[in-house]
Scaffold this motif. Structure first.
Motif, PDB file in Angstrom:
ATOM      1  N   GLU A 138      43.903  51.669  31.620  1.00 46.53           N
ATOM      2  CA  GLU A 138      44.446  50.319  31.533  1.00 46.53           C
ATOM      3  C   GLU A 138      43.312  49.302  31.643  1.00 46.53           C
ATOM      4  OE1 GLU A 138      47.505  49.776  34.427  1.00 46.53           O
ATOM      5  OE2 GLU A 138      48.771  51.380  33.621  1.00 46.53           O
ATOM      6  N   TRP A 139      43.033  48.650  30.524  1.00 47.72           N
ATOM      7  CA  TRP A 139      41.993  47.621  30.477  1.00 47.72           C
ATOM      8  C   TRP A 139      42.663  46.275  30.778  1.00 47.72           C
ATOM      9  CZ3 TRP A 139      37.347  49.813  30.213  1.00 47.72           C
ATOM     10  CH2 TRP A 139      37.267  51.090  29.654  1.00 47.72           C
ATOM     11  N   THR A 140      42.848  46.015  32.069  1.00 46.59           N
ATOM     12  CA  THR A 140      43.672  44.868  32.472  1.00 46.59           C
ATOM     13  C   THR A 140      43.023  43.974  33.525  1.00 46.59           C
ATOM     14  OG1 THR A 140      44.781  46.260  34.129  1.00 46.59           O
ATOM     15  CG2 THR A 140      45.810  46.115  31.949  1.00 46.59           C
ATOM     16  N   GLN A 141      41.836  44.319  33.989  1.00 47.93           N
ATOM     17  CA  GLN A 141      41.209  43.529  35.049  1.00 47.93           C
ATOM     18  C   GLN A 141      40.702  42.183  34.523  1.00 47.93           C
ATOM     19  OE1 GLN A 141      38.200  46.279  36.571  1.00 47.93           O
ATOM     20  NE2 GLN A 141      39.414  46.563  38.423  1.00 47.93           N
ATOM     21  N   LEU A 142      40.895  41.147  35.324  1.00 46.55           N
ATOM     22  CA  LEU A 142      40.411  39.806  34.984  1.00 46.55           C
ATOM     23  C   LEU A 142      39.466  39.323  36.085  1.00 46.55           C
ATOM     24  CD1 LEU A 142      43.727  38.150  33.734  1.00 46.55           C
ATOM     25  CD2 LEU A 142      41.859  39.068  32.346  1.00 46.55           C
ATOM     26  N   ALA A 143      38.384  38.692  35.671  1.00 45.11           N
ATOM     27  CA  ALA A 143      37.404  38.189  36.636  1.00 45.11           C
ATOM     28  C   ALA A 143      37.971  36.987  37.385  1.00 45.11           C
ATOM     29  CB  ALA A 143      36.121  37.795  35.919  1.00 45.11           C
ATOM     30  N   GLY A 146      34.029  32.720  39.767  1.00 46.95           N
ATOM     31  CA  GLY A 146      32.711  33.067  40.288  1.00 46.95           C
ATOM     32  C   GLY A 146      32.356  34.528  40.160  1.00 46.95           C
ATOM     33  N   GLU A 147      33.266  35.352  39.679  1.00 45.67           N
ATOM     34  CA  GLU A 147      33.006  36.784  39.548  1.00 45.67           C
ATOM     35  C   GLU A 147      32.451  37.096  38.163  1.00 45.67           C
ATOM     36  OE1 GLU A 147      35.304  41.049  40.439  1.00 45.67           O
ATOM     37  OE2 GLU A 147      36.450  39.206  40.082  1.00 45.67           O
ATOM     38  N   ASP A 148      31.498  37.998  38.096  1.00 41.25           N
ATOM     39  CA  ASP A 148      30.896  38.406  36.835  1.00 41.25           C
ATOM     40  C   ASP A 148      31.831  39.385  36.121  1.00 41.25           C
ATOM     41  OD1 ASP A 148      29.366  39.166  34.713  1.00 41.25           O
ATOM     42  OD2 ASP A 148      27.760  40.091  35.895  1.00 41.25           O
ATOM     43  N   PRO A 149      32.303  39.039  34.907  1.00 42.31           N
ATOM     44  CA  PRO A 149      33.214  39.950  34.180  1.00 42.31           C
ATOM     45  C   PRO A 149      32.596  41.314  33.928  1.00 42.31           C
ATOM     46  CG  PRO A 149      33.186  37.764  33.173  1.00 42.31           C
ATOM     47  CD  PRO A 149      32.064  37.796  34.172  1.00 42.31           C
ATOM     48  N   HIS A 150      31.254  41.364  33.806  1.00 44.72           N
ATOM     49  CA  HIS A 150      30.590  42.630  33.522  1.00 44.72           C
ATOM     50  C   HIS A 150      30.599  43.574  34.727  1.00 44.72           C
ATOM     51  CE1 HIS A 150      28.870  39.810  30.529  1.00 44.72           C
ATOM     52  NE2 HIS A 150      28.938  40.858  29.740  1.00 44.72           N
ATOM     53  N   SER A 151      30.972  43.057  35.891  1.00 44.97           N
ATOM     54  CA  SER A 151      31.027  43.900  37.080  1.00 44.97           C
ATOM     55  C   SER A 151      32.353  44.638  37.202  1.00 44.97           C
ATOM     56  CB  SER A 151      30.803  43.046  38.337  1.00 44.97           C
ATOM     57  OG  SER A 151      31.889  42.146  38.544  1.00 44.97           O
TER      58      SER A 151
END
Length: 220
Positions: A138-143, A146-151
């Motif tokens: 499930e590709w559902t995470q959202l930054a 202030g959070e880096d999306p690549h993390s």
């Protein structure tokens, strides 16, 4: 003997990590383009280059965010398409099912046409569920702010929406063009070297013209 065995194990372990870590880092479902203009139309392509670990991909379910005026999945001979609609009649999810599972070492892609209106939010997140022969992701995470999306481990594809200007391009902050032009003019006027070089060039040109005229009169 023991030290040789330890070194050999370390080399093998390092080789495995060298292969596995890049694959893990590149594991995601991406969207292209990742920026659209409010009130415009475009075609979004969702692509992937891996399965669920070592299992081939069989389907992608893309959840459609609020704020889109229209959604038109692209017909493709490699996928069957199932469209879900909400109570308002708008498309709420699109499921693409592969006629043949996509191997983990091949790139797969599906696409859809989308229409935006002036009220479309600044960002559009498209959660995707990737189903494989064995398992799913499930590709559902959202930054968060202030959070880096690549993390993120399993980030959702996100499209940024730029405001539309009266000229049909991207809006610029008020006074930006005027300030830029004023700054350029001020920089030119306040640069003494540029003024001196310009005056020198003009003087040299006039001198050359005078010499040419005098030489012509002498020959005559």
């Amino acid at each position: 003997m023991r030290s040789t065995t330890t070194i050999t194990a370390g080399i093998i372990g390092g080789a495995i990590l060298a292969v596995v870590l890049p694959l893990a880092a590149s594991a995601h479902v991406s969207v292209s383009p990742d920026e659209l203009v409010a009130g415009d139309h475009g075609v979004l392509t969702f692509s992937f280059s891996h399965g669920c670990e070592t299992s081939p991909t069989t389907a992608l379910k893309v959840t459609i965010p609020k704020g889109l005026a229209s959604v038109s999945p692209t017909a493709d001979g490699d996928w069957t398409i199932d469209v879900e609609r909400g109570g308002d009649g708008l498309v709420s999810a699109v499921t693409y099912t592969a006629l043949t599972p996509v191997p983990i070492d091949l790139r797969g892609a599906v696409s859809m046409g989308v229409g935006l209106d002036e009220d479309t939010p600044d960002t559009l997140a498209f959660p995707v569920v990737q189903t494989c022969v064995e398992g799913s992701t499930e590709w559902t995470q959202l930054a968060k702010d202030g959070e880096d999306p690549h993390s993120l481990d399993t980030p959702a594809p996100v499209v940024t929406v730029a405001p539309a200007s009266a000229e049909g391009g991207h809006d610029m902050p008020d006074g930006h063009a005027e300030t830029s032009a004023t700054s350029d003019a001020g920089a030119t006027a306040s640069d003494p070297l540029a003024v001196a070089l310009g005056a020198g060039g003009l003087f040299a040109g006039l001198a050359a013209l005078v010499v040419a005229v005098l030489a012509y009169r002498r020959r005559a």
